[in-house]
Write an enzyme that holds these catalytic residues in place. Structure first.
Site, PDB file in Angstrom:
ATOM      1  N   CYS A   7      86.161  93.796  36.583  1.00 22.18           N
ATOM      2  CA  CYS A   7      87.099  94.929  36.665  1.00 22.18           C
ATOM      3  C   CYS A   7      88.467  94.552  37.220  1.00 22.18           C
ATOM      4  O   CYS A   7      89.460  95.238  36.960  1.00 22.18           O
ATOM      5  CB  CYS A   7      86.548  96.021  37.573  1.00 22.18           C
ATOM      6  SG  CYS A   7      84.889  96.586  37.240  1.00 22.18           S
ATOM      7  N   HIS A  34      80.061 101.880  33.545  1.00 21.06           N
ATOM      8  CA  HIS A  34      80.609 101.226  32.357  1.00 21.06           C
ATOM      9  C   HIS A  34      79.580 100.259  31.781  1.00 21.06           C
ATOM     10  O   HIS A  34      78.685  99.801  32.502  1.00 21.06           O
ATOM     11  CB  HIS A  34      81.874 100.428  32.703  1.00 21.06           C
ATOM     12  CG  HIS A  34      83.066 101.258  33.032  1.00 21.06           C
ATOM     13  ND1 HIS A  34      83.827 101.050  34.177  1.00 21.06           N
ATOM     14  CD2 HIS A  34      83.655 102.280  32.372  1.00 21.06           C
ATOM     15  CE1 HIS A  34      84.824 101.912  34.193  1.00 21.06           C
ATOM     16  NE2 HIS A  34      84.746 102.678  33.114  1.00 21.06           N
TER      17      HIS A  34
END
Length: 265
Positions: free
Chosen positions: A258, A173
């Site tokens: 996250c 990501h």
């Protein structure tokens, strides 16, 4: 000068959405690193310490109901992107993760946020989205596609946000490669950043995990214990690192960003 803040809901305590790890955590998806054994008991302990660190710095947490059949569900950030009073519910780039979004949507809606959704053919993971004031960088090339980015752009444009697509190929990501300091400086571990020039201001850090910071307030940064040199660098810049050990989640390409969705009003 600090970045311009987005439009907000009425003031309330700083709130973060979190989700307990699945008992199948060790089965989580791995794409850019070799799979290593995960100690589930230690992962639960580390998750609790992460939550405790939020509480100790003035944040309240709201738990999204766990979803045991989804190994990656602890990485709650991927389920949505929140800007102002609007929560855009993601459509995960990995089909296996799409079931994670429903309970997350219900939980953020209960906090008073309006809801929009990424729809087919768009895909978008929240971990690909870096917000700096009214500028929103979105990583394209892994779990997030051009259609998802355009839908996010359309959703946030009425709120005054500018969405900029940036390439992501070297990591899972965008926020696996970069995050930002309170003054808007993007920090990243340069070998994993596809294009440092894509950001208005970029500063290299000496460790991969040093690229991952959660802004707790104007000077406190939540970051991983695996980046001591970066923590020292940030201290020299006048910030106060709050360090947590998240080694079991790092084995699954997770980082401090996250594990929560920060709701800033």
């Amino acid at each position: 000068m600090p970045p311009t803040p987005p439009p907000t809901l009425p003031p309330s305590p700083l709130t973060a959405l979190v989700r307990r790890p699945s008992t199948r955590l060790a089965e989580g998806l791995v794409t850019h690193i070799e799979r290593r054994p995960v100690d589930l008991d230690l992962a639960f302990e580390q998750w609790q310490r992460y939550v405790d660190a939020l509480h100790d710095t003035g944040w309240q947490t709201v738990e999204v109901p766990p979803i045991d059949e989804c190994p990656d569900s602890v990485f709650i950030e991927d389920t949505m992107v929140v800007y102002g009073d609007l929560a855009v519910i993601a459509r995960a780039g990995a089909h296996e993760r799409r079931a994670e979004a429903a309970a997350a949507e219900e939980t953020v809606a209960a906090q008073g946020y309006r809801i929009a959704k990424i729809k087919e053919p768009g895909t978008l993971d929240g971990g690909d989205v870096l917000k700096i004031g009214s500028t929103i960088y979105v990583g394209q090339g892994g779990r997030t596609n051009a259609a998802g980015i355009q839908q996010l752009r359309d959703a946030f444009a009425p709120l005054g946000a500018e969405v900029r697509a940036v390439p992501v190929q070297r990591v899972l990501h965008l926020k696996s490669a970069v995050t930002a300091l309170p003054d808007g400086t993007v920090v990243g571990y340069e070998p994993l950043v596809d294009d440092p020039a894509a950001f208005d201001v970029f500063r290299a850090v000496p460790e991969e995990a040093g690229a991952h910071v959660v802004l707790l307030n104007d000077d406190r940064l939540l970051m991983a214990a695996s980046a001591p040199k970066s923590a020292q660098l940030f201290e020299g810049l006048g910030y106060r690192p709050i360090v947590v050990d998240i080694s079991e989640f790092e084995k699954l390409e997770g980082c401090v960003t996250c594990l929560s969705v920060r709701l800033r009003r």
